[in-house]
Design an enzyme around this catalytic site. Sequence first.
Site, PDB file in Angstrom:
ATOM      1  N   PRO A   9      10.761   2.112 -27.994  1.00  0.00           N
ATOM      2  CA  PRO A   9      10.325   3.226 -27.166  1.00  0.00           C
ATOM      3  C   PRO A   9       9.754   2.808 -25.818  1.00  0.00           C
ATOM      4  CG  PRO A   9       8.886   2.974 -29.069  1.00  0.00           C
ATOM      5  CD  PRO A   9      10.032   2.050 -29.263  1.00  0.00           C
ATOM      6  N   ASN A  10      10.114   3.608 -24.832  1.00  0.00           N
ATOM      7  CA  ASN A  10       9.647   3.507 -23.448  1.00  0.00           C
ATOM      8  C   ASN A  10      10.205   2.331 -22.673  1.00  0.00           C
ATOM      9  OD1 ASN A  10       7.973   5.866 -23.619  1.00  0.00           O
ATOM     10  ND2 ASN A  10       6.630   4.640 -24.910  1.00  0.00           N
ATOM     11  N   ARG A  17       8.123   1.817 -15.179  1.00  0.00           N
ATOM     12  CA  ARG A  17       6.919   1.927 -16.003  1.00  0.00           C
ATOM     13  C   ARG A  17       5.960   0.778 -15.719  1.00  0.00           C
ATOM     14  NH1 ARG A  17       6.632   0.397 -22.353  1.00  0.00           N
ATOM     15  NH2 ARG A  17       4.450   0.930 -22.661  1.00  0.00           N
ATOM     16  N   TYR A  22       4.965  -4.822 -16.373  1.00  0.00           N
ATOM     17  CA  TYR A  22       6.349  -5.079 -16.742  1.00  0.00           C
ATOM     18  C   TYR A  22       7.254  -5.495 -15.590  1.00  0.00           C
ATOM     19  CZ  TYR A  22       4.853  -2.846 -21.041  1.00  0.00           C
ATOM     20  OH  TYR A  22       4.183  -2.537 -22.195  1.00  0.00           O
ATOM     21  N   ASN A  71      12.470  -6.025 -29.468  1.00  0.00           N
ATOM     22  CA  ASN A  71      11.225  -5.596 -28.844  1.00  0.00           C
ATOM     23  C   ASN A  71      11.012  -4.174 -29.335  1.00  0.00           C
ATOM     24  OD1 ASN A  71       9.131  -4.674 -27.258  1.00  0.00           O
ATOM     25  ND2 ASN A  71       9.843  -5.699 -25.409  1.00  0.00           N
ATOM     26  N   ALA A  74       5.873   0.016 -29.013  1.00  0.00           N
ATOM     27  CA  ALA A  74       4.684   0.459 -29.745  1.00  0.00           C
ATOM     28  C   ALA A  74       4.916   0.530 -31.257  1.00  0.00           C
ATOM     29  CB  ALA A  74       4.218   1.814 -29.215  1.00  0.00           C
ATOM     30  N   GLU A  95      11.049 -11.371 -32.861  1.00  0.00           N
ATOM     31  CA  GLU A  95      10.246 -10.333 -32.216  1.00  0.00           C
ATOM     32  C   GLU A  95       9.861 -10.815 -30.826  1.00  0.00           C
ATOM     33  OE1 GLU A  95       5.819  -8.293 -32.768  1.00  0.00           O
ATOM     34  OE2 GLU A  95       6.478  -9.835 -34.169  1.00  0.00           O
ATOM     35  N   HIS A  97       7.925  -9.649 -26.923  1.00  0.00           N
ATOM     36  CA  HIS A  97       7.141  -8.739 -26.092  1.00  0.00           C
ATOM     37  C   HIS A  97       7.093  -9.314 -24.692  1.00  0.00           C
ATOM     38  CE1 HIS A  97       5.958  -6.366 -29.507  1.00  0.00           C
ATOM     39  NE2 HIS A  97       5.766  -7.506 -30.151  1.00  0.00           N
ATOM     40  N   ARG A 104      -4.177  -7.301 -24.090  1.00  0.00           N
ATOM     41  CA  ARG A 104      -4.171  -5.848 -23.896  1.00  0.00           C
ATOM     42  C   ARG A 104      -5.091  -5.172 -24.915  1.00  0.00           C
ATOM     43  NH1 ARG A 104       1.689  -3.762 -23.028  1.00  0.00           N
ATOM     44  NH2 ARG A 104       0.502  -2.021 -22.205  1.00  0.00           N
TER      45      ARG A 104
END
Length: 143
Positions: A9-10, A17, A22, A71, A74, A95, A97, A104
Amino acid sequence: MNILIINGPNLNLLGKREPEIYGTLTFDDVFSSLKARFPEHNFHYVQSNHEGTIIDTLHEHGFTIDGIVLNAGAYTHTSIAIADAIRSITSPVVEVHISNVFQREEFRHHSTISGVCMGTIVGFGFDSYRLAIEALIERAIKK
């Protein structure tokens, strides 16, 4: 190798964004550079804002693809269902990120999927994808 990249998502908003986190590249830019860097491999890409689509994609490709770079966005921090899907398939999953999730918010410090993945790469920007692909290639060579 056939390598599948799944973004959650996103991540369709990369380039727009939160550029301070990013950057300004779109994932299409990143995907093109990965294909150019690894021309001997075949890449496939799926992005979805929907948990079920990510699970369906893992089920559909997770027994035939040589490796998956995921990735989960969330969903990393909330989805037992994605973790169960990864646990159920035979293709190795790395995985990734883009940001260092440990720098964060506190809720981002826990991953529900790390324990069922081959490994986790965080905080190297878009190089996280390259590093994951290199790990999948190395694993295949050692087999």
